[in-house]
Motif scaffolding. Structure first.
Motif, mmCIF file in Angstrom:
data_model
loop_
_atom_site.group_PDB
_atom_site.id
_atom_site.type_symbol
_atom_site.label_atom_id
_atom_site.label_comp_id
_atom_site.label_asym_id
_atom_site.label_seq_id
_atom_site.Cartn_x
_atom_site.Cartn_y
_atom_site.Cartn_z
ATOM 1 N N GLN A 99 -30.615 -9.331 -56.720
ATOM 2 C CA GLN A 99 -29.634 -10.128 -55.977
ATOM 3 C C GLN A 99 -28.440 -9.279 -55.557
ATOM 4 N N GLU A 100 -28.014 -8.385 -56.418
ATOM 5 C CA GLU A 100 -26.821 -7.577 -56.173
ATOM 6 C C GLU A 100 -27.082 -6.374 -55.272
ATOM 7 N N GLN A 101 -28.308 -5.896 -55.231
ATOM 8 C CA GLN A 101 -28.601 -4.633 -54.561
ATOM 9 C C GLN A 101 -28.240 -4.593 -53.074
ATOM 10 N N PRO A 102 -28.580 -5.591 -52.268
ATOM 11 C CA PRO A 102 -28.225 -5.484 -50.840
ATOM 12 C C PRO A 102 -26.725 -5.319 -50.601
ATOM 13 N N GLN A 103 -25.907 -6.037 -51.344
ATOM 14 C CA GLN A 103 -24.463 -5.910 -51.173
ATOM 15 C C GLN A 103 -23.972 -4.542 -51.644
ATOM 16 N N LYS A 104 -24.548 -4.032 -52.720
ATOM 17 C CA LYS A 104 -24.155 -2.712 -53.215
ATOM 18 C C LYS A 104 -24.524 -1.628 -52.209
ATOM 19 N N ILE A 105 -25.694 -1.753 -51.621
ATOM 20 C CA ILE A 105 -26.112 -0.777 -50.612
ATOM 21 C C ILE A 105 -25.197 -0.858 -49.397
ATOM 22 N N GLN A 106 -24.885 -2.056 -48.969
ATOM 23 C CA GLN A 106 -23.990 -2.201 -47.823
ATOM 24 C C GLN A 106 -22.621 -1.604 -48.128
ATOM 25 N N ALA A 107 -22.078 -1.900 -49.296
ATOM 26 C CA ALA A 107 -20.758 -1.369 -49.647
ATOM 27 C C ALA A 107 -20.765 0.159 -49.690
ATOM 28 N N ALA A 108 -21.828 0.734 -50.196
ATOM 29 C CA ALA A 108 -21.890 2.185 -50.355
ATOM 30 C C ALA A 108 -22.204 2.921 -49.054
ATOM 31 N N TYR A 109 -22.969 2.288 -48.160
ATOM 32 C CA TYR A 109 -23.501 3.035 -47.017
ATOM 33 C C TYR A 109 -23.167 2.460 -45.651
ATOM 34 N N LYS A 110 -22.354 1.426 -45.582
ATOM 35 C CA LYS A 110 -22.090 0.786 -44.289
ATOM 36 C C LYS A 110 -21.516 1.737 -43.251
ATOM 37 N N ASP A 111 -20.769 2.732 -43.684
ATOM 38 C CA ASP A 111 -20.176 3.686 -42.748
ATOM 39 C C ASP A 111 -21.001 4.968 -42.622
ATOM 40 N N ARG A 112 -22.169 4.977 -43.243
ATOM 41 C CA ARG A 112 -22.974 6.205 -43.268
ATOM 42 C C ARG A 112 -24.388 6.005 -42.722
ATOM 43 N N LEU A 113 -24.661 4.865 -42.131
ATOM 44 C CA LEU A 113 -26.041 4.554 -41.732
ATOM 45 C C LEU A 113 -26.645 5.567 -40.773
ATOM 46 N N GLU A 114 -25.831 6.148 -39.917
ATOM 47 C CA GLU A 114 -26.350 7.099 -38.923
ATOM 48 C C GLU A 114 -26.040 8.558 -39.272
ATOM 49 N N GLU A 115 -25.496 8.764 -40.456
ATOM 50 C CA GLU A 115 -25.242 10.141 -40.899
ATOM 51 C C GLU A 115 -26.571 10.899 -40.932
ATOM 52 N N GLU A 116 -26.572 12.100 -40.414
ATOM 53 C CA GLU A 116 -27.796 12.903 -40.331
ATOM 54 C C GLU A 116 -28.002 13.718 -41.610
ATOM 55 N N PHE A 117 -29.226 13.672 -42.102
ATOM 56 C CA PHE A 117 -29.648 14.457 -43.258
ATOM 57 C C PHE A 117 -30.891 15.234 -42.860
ATOM 58 N N PRO A 118 -31.239 16.267 -43.613
ATOM 59 C CA PRO A 118 -32.526 16.911 -43.347
ATOM 60 C C PRO A 118 -33.641 15.862 -43.468
ATOM 61 N N ALA A 119 -34.579 15.900 -42.545
ATOM 62 C CA ALA A 119 -35.633 14.880 -42.500
ATOM 63 C C ALA A 119 -36.512 14.918 -43.744
#
Length: 154
Positions: A99-119
């Motif tokens: 139940q908590e995971q989607p909100q935790k992921i959003q809080a942690a990564y909402k500003d990083r969704l398009e950040e580029e990493f090595p594939a």
């Protein structure tokens, strides 16, 4: 936040609610039954959904994600309840984490969704791409949950 990111996080939440709805009314006993012909149970599928989402993010970003102790041993790819040496968390604990995971992921990564990493080996190079993959993966395990539930007559 861009509209498509809002949609992605809404899908993350919506699909998680579908998963949780699929186990509504089940007991710990139900969640631990492995029907004949299966190698895993409902509890394993739930733990695997939770763990898989974090493992893919960590695999991409190379960042440490706080995963509860024992989860890799219980719920990683290729594990099964028959091999467990210690008792896993109960159904209530897994439901709370899910139940908590989607909100935790959003809080942690909402500003990083398009950040580029090595594939990754499958070509994913953003957190947004990983989340799409994990939503698909959750759907596959939702099908397993529903199939096991039918075998249980629930």
């Amino acid at each position: 936040m861009e509209k498509r990111h809002k949609v992605l996080f809404q899908q993350l939440e919506d699909y998680r609610q579908e998963t949780l709805k699929a186990i509504n009314g089940l007991t710990d006993e139900d969640a631990n039954i492995i029907p004949e012909g299966f190698s895993n149970n409902i509890l394993w599928n739930l733990g695997h959904i939770y763990l898989d989402q974090y493992l893919w993010i960590a695999h991409l970003t190379k960042e440490t994600i706080p995963i509860p102790p024992g989860f890799n041993e219980w719920f990683s790819f290729g594990t099964k309840p028959a091999d467990w040496d210690t008792p896993p968390p109960n159904l209530e604990v897994l439901v709370t984490l899910l139940q908590e995971q989607p909100q935790k992921i959003q809080a942690a990564y909402k500003d990083r969704l398009e950040e580029e990493f090595p594939a990754t080996e499958s070509g994913m190079h953003t957190i947004a791409q990983v989340l799409v993959r994990t939503i698909y993966h959750e759907g596959a395990h939702l099908a397993s949950l529903n199939t096991i539930r039918r075998f249980l007559g629930k």
